[in-house]
Scaffold this motif. Structure first.
Motif, PDB file in Angstrom:
ATOM      1  N   LYS A   9      12.961  13.342 -13.902  1.00  0.00           N
ATOM      2  CA  LYS A   9      13.937  14.263 -14.479  1.00  0.00           C
ATOM      3  C   LYS A   9      13.431  15.686 -14.283  1.00  0.00           C
ATOM      4  CE  LYS A   9      14.942  10.881 -18.106  1.00  0.00           C
ATOM      5  NZ  LYS A   9      15.006  10.632 -19.576  1.00  0.00           N
ATOM      6  N   SER A  10      14.355  16.638 -14.209  1.00  0.00           N
ATOM      7  CA  SER A  10      13.934  18.027 -14.045  1.00  0.00           C
ATOM      8  C   SER A  10      14.941  18.975 -14.677  1.00  0.00           C
ATOM      9  CB  SER A  10      13.759  18.379 -12.569  1.00  0.00           C
ATOM     10  OG  SER A  10      15.006  18.335 -11.891  1.00  0.00           O
ATOM     11  N   ALA A  11      14.448  20.157 -15.022  1.00  0.00           N
ATOM     12  CA  ALA A  11      15.293  21.239 -15.529  1.00  0.00           C
ATOM     13  C   ALA A  11      14.691  22.532 -15.011  1.00  0.00           C
ATOM     14  CB  ALA A  11      15.351  21.244 -17.050  1.00  0.00           C
ATOM     15  N   SER A  12      15.532  23.446 -14.571  1.00  0.00           N
ATOM     16  CA  SER A  12      15.002  24.666 -13.968  1.00  0.00           C
ATOM     17  C   SER A  12      15.912  25.862 -14.204  1.00  0.00           C
ATOM     18  CB  SER A  12      14.811  24.471 -12.459  1.00  0.00           C
ATOM     19  OG  SER A  12      16.066  24.256 -11.816  1.00  0.00           O
ATOM     20  N   PHE A  13      15.291  27.029 -14.122  1.00  0.00           N
ATOM     21  CA  PHE A  13      16.007  28.307 -14.090  1.00  0.00           C
ATOM     22  C   PHE A  13      15.743  28.970 -12.744  1.00  0.00           C
ATOM     23  CE2 PHE A  13      15.444  28.519 -18.880  1.00  0.00           C
ATOM     24  CZ  PHE A  13      16.793  28.400 -19.173  1.00  0.00           C
ATOM     25  N   ALA A  14      16.731  29.703 -12.256  1.00  0.00           N
ATOM     26  CA  ALA A  14      16.565  30.524 -11.061  1.00  0.00           C
ATOM     27  C   ALA A  14      17.365  31.806 -11.243  1.00  0.00           C
ATOM     28  CB  ALA A  14      17.044  29.772  -9.816  1.00  0.00           C
ATOM     29  N   PRO A  15      16.944  32.889 -10.614  1.00  0.00           N
ATOM     30  CA  PRO A  15      17.711  34.134 -10.734  1.00  0.00           C
ATOM     31  C   PRO A  15      19.148  33.959 -10.242  1.00  0.00           C
ATOM     32  CG  PRO A  15      15.549  34.544  -9.777  1.00  0.00           C
ATOM     33  CD  PRO A  15      15.719  33.050  -9.815  1.00  0.00           C
ATOM     34  N   ALA A  16      20.082  34.599 -10.919  1.00  0.00           N
ATOM     35  CA  ALA A  16      21.496  34.573 -10.542  1.00  0.00           C
ATOM     36  C   ALA A  16      22.178  35.740 -11.245  1.00  0.00           C
ATOM     37  CB  ALA A  16      22.153  33.255 -10.933  1.00  0.00           C
ATOM     38  N   PRO A  17      23.276  36.242 -10.696  1.00  0.00           N
ATOM     39  CA  PRO A  17      23.948  37.399 -11.309  1.00  0.00           C
ATOM     40  C   PRO A  17      24.752  37.061 -12.555  1.00  0.00           C
ATOM     41  CG  PRO A  17      25.135  36.683  -9.357  1.00  0.00           C
ATOM     42  CD  PRO A  17      23.867  35.878  -9.402  1.00  0.00           C
ATOM     43  N   GLU A  18      24.988  35.777 -12.811  1.00  0.00           N
ATOM     44  CA  GLU A  18      25.784  35.349 -13.953  1.00  0.00           C
ATOM     45  C   GLU A  18      25.060  34.241 -14.719  1.00  0.00           C
ATOM     46  OE1 GLU A  18      30.361  35.614 -12.897  1.00  0.00           O
ATOM     47  OE2 GLU A  18      29.286  34.457 -11.381  1.00  0.00           O
ATOM     48  N   THR A  19      25.646  33.853 -15.840  1.00  0.00           N
ATOM     49  CA  THR A  19      25.149  32.705 -16.593  1.00  0.00           C
ATOM     50  C   THR A  19      25.857  31.472 -16.068  1.00  0.00           C
ATOM     51  OG1 THR A  19      24.777  34.060 -18.563  1.00  0.00           O
ATOM     52  CG2 THR A  19      24.916  31.681 -18.881  1.00  0.00           C
ATOM     53  N   CYS A  20      25.138  30.663 -15.309  1.00  0.00           N
ATOM     54  CA  CYS A  20      25.778  29.509 -14.696  1.00  0.00           C
ATOM     55  C   CYS A  20      24.909  28.265 -14.837  1.00  0.00           C
ATOM     56  CB  CYS A  20      26.124  29.775 -13.237  1.00  0.00           C
ATOM     57  SG  CYS A  20      24.785  30.470 -12.254  1.00  0.00           S
ATOM     58  N   TYR A  21      25.574  27.117 -14.781  1.00  0.00           N
ATOM     59  CA  TYR A  21      24.932  25.833 -14.997  1.00  0.00           C
ATOM     60  C   TYR A  21      25.348  24.876 -13.890  1.00  0.00           C
ATOM     61  CZ  TYR A  21      24.456  27.589 -19.780  1.00  0.00           C
ATOM     62  OH  TYR A  21      24.160  28.357 -20.883  1.00  0.00           O
ATOM     63  N   SER A  22      24.423  24.040 -13.476  1.00  0.00           N
ATOM     64  CA  SER A  22      24.767  22.897 -12.636  1.00  0.00           C
ATOM     65  C   SER A  22      23.982  21.708 -13.163  1.00  0.00           C
ATOM     66  CB  SER A  22      24.450  23.153 -11.165  1.00  0.00           C
ATOM     67  OG  SER A  22      23.075  23.418 -10.967  1.00  0.00           O
ATOM     68  N   PHE A  23      24.575  20.541 -13.053  1.00  0.00           N
ATOM     69  CA  PHE A  23      23.950  19.360 -13.638  1.00  0.00           C
ATOM     70  C   PHE A  23      24.296  18.154 -12.791  1.00  0.00           C
ATOM     71  CE2 PHE A  23      22.149  16.678 -16.765  1.00  0.00           C
ATOM     72  CZ  PHE A  23      21.550  17.468 -17.737  1.00  0.00           C
ATOM     73  N   GLU A  24      23.340  17.245 -12.674  1.00  0.00           N
ATOM     74  CA  GLU A  24      23.592  15.979 -12.002  1.00  0.00           C
ATOM     75  C   GLU A  24      23.004  14.840 -12.819  1.00  0.00           C
ATOM     76  OE1 GLU A  24      21.156  15.369  -8.330  1.00  0.00           O
ATOM     77  OE2 GLU A  24      20.694  17.509  -8.611  1.00  0.00           O
ATOM     78  N   ILE A  25      23.775  13.753 -12.910  1.00  0.00           N
ATOM     79  CA  ILE A  25      23.311  12.564 -13.625  1.00  0.00           C
ATOM     80  C   ILE A  25      23.485  11.354 -12.716  1.00  0.00           C
ATOM     81  CG2 ILE A  25      23.770  13.476 -15.928  1.00  0.00           C
ATOM     82  CD1 ILE A  25      26.390  11.921 -15.955  1.00  0.00           C
ATOM     83  N   ASP A  26      22.719  10.321 -12.982  1.00  0.00           N
ATOM     84  CA  ASP A  26      22.788   9.107 -12.178  1.00  0.00           C
ATOM     85  C   ASP A  26      22.431   7.927 -13.080  1.00  0.00           C
ATOM     86  OD1 ASP A  26      22.903   7.227 -10.225  1.00  0.00           O
ATOM     87  OD2 ASP A  26      21.237   7.994  -9.023  1.00  0.00           O
ATOM     88  N   PHE A  27      23.432   7.162 -13.474  1.00  0.00           N
ATOM     89  CA  PHE A  27      23.238   6.029 -14.366  1.00  0.00           C
ATOM     90  C   PHE A  27      23.488   4.718 -13.617  1.00  0.00           C
ATOM     91  CE2 PHE A  27      23.588   9.314 -17.480  1.00  0.00           C
ATOM     92  CZ  PHE A  27      23.033   8.828 -18.666  1.00  0.00           C
ATOM     93  N   ASP A  28      22.734   3.709 -13.968  1.00  0.00           N
ATOM     94  CA  ASP A  28      22.941   2.375 -13.413  1.00  0.00           C
ATOM     95  C   ASP A  28      24.053   1.686 -14.185  1.00  0.00           C
ATOM     96  OD1 ASP A  28      22.691   0.068 -11.977  1.00  0.00           O
ATOM     97  OD2 ASP A  28      20.949  -0.681 -13.085  1.00  0.00           O
ATOM     98  N   ASN A  29      25.230   2.292 -14.093  1.00  0.00           N
ATOM     99  CA  ASN A  29      26.409   1.809 -14.805  1.00  0.00           C
ATOM    100  C   ASN A  29      27.631   2.277 -14.029  1.00  0.00           C
ATOM    101  OD1 ASN A  29      28.718   2.577 -16.887  1.00  0.00           O
ATOM    102  ND2 ASN A  29      27.570   0.856 -17.757  1.00  0.00           N
ATOM    103  N   ALA A  30      28.539   1.380 -13.774  1.00  0.00           N
ATOM    104  CA  ALA A  30      29.692   1.702 -12.923  1.00  0.00           C
ATOM    105  C   ALA A  30      30.623   2.731 -13.541  1.00  0.00           C
ATOM    106  CB  ALA A  30      30.464   0.421 -12.598  1.00  0.00           C
ATOM    107  N   VAL A  31      30.668   2.790 -14.868  1.00  0.00           N
ATOM    108  CA  VAL A  31      31.558   3.746 -15.528  1.00  0.00           C
ATOM    109  C   VAL A  31      31.077   5.178 -15.293  1.00  0.00           C
ATOM    110  CG1 VAL A  31      32.484   4.535 -17.734  1.00  0.00           C
ATOM    111  CG2 VAL A  31      32.255   2.090 -17.281  1.00  0.00           C
ATOM    112  N   ILE A  32      29.759   5.382 -15.385  1.00  0.00           N
ATOM    113  CA  ILE A  32      29.202   6.723 -15.239  1.00  0.00           C
ATOM    114  C   ILE A  32      28.777   6.973 -13.798  1.00  0.00           C
ATOM    115  CG2 ILE A  32      27.472   8.355 -16.053  1.00  0.00           C
ATOM    116  CD1 ILE A  32      27.231   6.715 -18.601  1.00  0.00           C
ATOM    117  N   ALA A  33      27.908   6.114 -13.291  1.00  0.00           N
ATOM    118  CA  ALA A  33      27.391   6.214 -11.929  1.00  0.00           C
ATOM    119  C   ALA A  33      26.762   7.591 -11.678  1.00  0.00           C
ATOM    120  CB  ALA A  33      28.489   5.900 -10.923  1.00  0.00           C
ATOM    121  N   ARG A  34      27.070   8.194 -10.550  1.00  0.00           N
ATOM    122  CA  ARG A  34      26.495   9.489 -10.182  1.00  0.00           C
ATOM    123  C   ARG A  34      27.559  10.573 -10.328  1.00  0.00           C
ATOM    124  NH1 ARG A  34      21.881  10.682  -7.336  1.00  0.00           N
ATOM    125  NH2 ARG A  34      21.796  12.771  -6.406  1.00  0.00           N
TER     126      ARG A  34
END
Length: 309
Positions: free
Chosen positions: A153-178
């Motif tokens: 698992k990881s979490a990070s900050f990087a410089p950017a001109p705005e307040t923005c978020y990106s996220f990725e998940i990956d579950f071993d479950n067909a409902v959620i999946a990637r």
């Protein structure tokens, strides 16, 4: 009387125009809870007050270094042993609405879960309305990358001109999946795209979690519950990718414990409350990675924006 140029409103701190109130059940405690969000003076930030406690023991500041537990929720605590749990959805609503200063009075140890999302709190804040204050809004600008990792698992900050978020998940479950999603923080975007995404869990985990004192107030009314490859909630999901949207919601709330808006890009890969808080602690420990950013140059001449009537 001071009047503020509306065009410069994003430079100023905000609080609520009037108090708002709600009641609900604590997700983990199962107890009924009463909560009031009220205006606060400029520069005081977000503060919790336990009405069932007396004196200094009742007060908890909503800051990253007051986090004392991150098991399935974010819990704040003070030196007197007083705690407030499940603060992340309310903190996300405050961040999304742009509320800098508020006093939250609560009669128990946990913020009510409401429907499992931030939408009820966002609606409360819209009912209260925002009051602009005559103090500058200070932001935390990310100057260089900061990352924490743990077991894939990881979490990070990087410089950017705005307040923005990106996220990725990956579950071993067909409902959620990637699933993955990106989001730039703004009041309308938060309300429309993120606030309604509900917390989620798996039916087969409920018995164990309740045995260790968690999710005692959980139900289909306040969480998306998955059984095998089926969503048990009547009506199904609110979004096709509701799960990753809720992870963004949690991150917005957890990171607002920085004490100011963060101007930069947050990226989470399977991270949760614990890693979000570790990222804030890593950021604050590296003085070269961030700075407090004053408002734009126009703030050097405050008189341009504030006129005395």
């Amino acid at each position: 009387m001071k009047k503020i140029n509306v065009k410069s409103e994003n430079l100023f701190q905000h609080t609520l125009k009037r108090p708002v109130h709600c009641t609900g059940v604590g997700l983990h405690s199962g107890d009924d809870v009463s909560l009031t969000i009220a205006p606060a003076d400029a520069g005081t930030g977000i503060r919790f007050v336990r009405s069932d406690k007396l004196g200094p023991a009742a007060h908890i500041t909503a800051l990253w270094d007051q986090v004392v537990d991150t098991r399935l929720c974010t819990v704040l605590g003070n030196s007197h042993g007083t705690t407030i749990g499940t603060v992340e959805h309310l903190m996300a609503a405050l961040a999304g609405a742009g509320v800098d200063n508020a006093v939250i009075t609560i009669d128990g140890p946990e913020v009510p879960i409401m429907d499992g999302s931030a939408a009820p709190f966002t609606a409360l804040l819209e009912t209260a309305g925002l009051a602009m204050q005559t103090a500058p809004r200070r932001a935390i600008r990310i100057l260089k990358p900061v990352e924490v990792t743990e077991g894939g698992k990881s979490a990070s900050f990087a410089p950017a001109p705005e307040t923005c978020y990106s996220f990725e998940i990956d579950f071993d479950n067909a409902v959620i999946a990637r699933q993955n999603r990106s989001f730039t923080l703004a009041a309308d975007a938060f309300r429309d795209d993120i606030a309604e995404a509900r917390t989620f869990g798996f039916l087969h985990e409920v018995d164990y979690l309740r045995s260790v004192g968690l999710v005692r107030g959980g139900s289909l009314d306040n969480a998306v519950v998955i059984s095998g490859d089926t969503v048990m909630n009547e009506g199904g999901l609110r979004f096709h990718d509701e799960f990753v949207r809720h992870k963004i919601l949690d991150a917005v709330g957890d990171l607002y414990l920085a004490g100011a808006p963060i101007v930069g890009h947050f990226h989470g890969c399977r991270s949760g409350h614990a890693l979000n808080n570790k990222l804030l602690r890593a950021l604050m420990a590296d003085q070269s990675a961030w700075c407090f950013e004053p408002p734009p140059a126009a703030w050097q001449d405050f008189g341009r924006h504030v006129a005395v009537a």
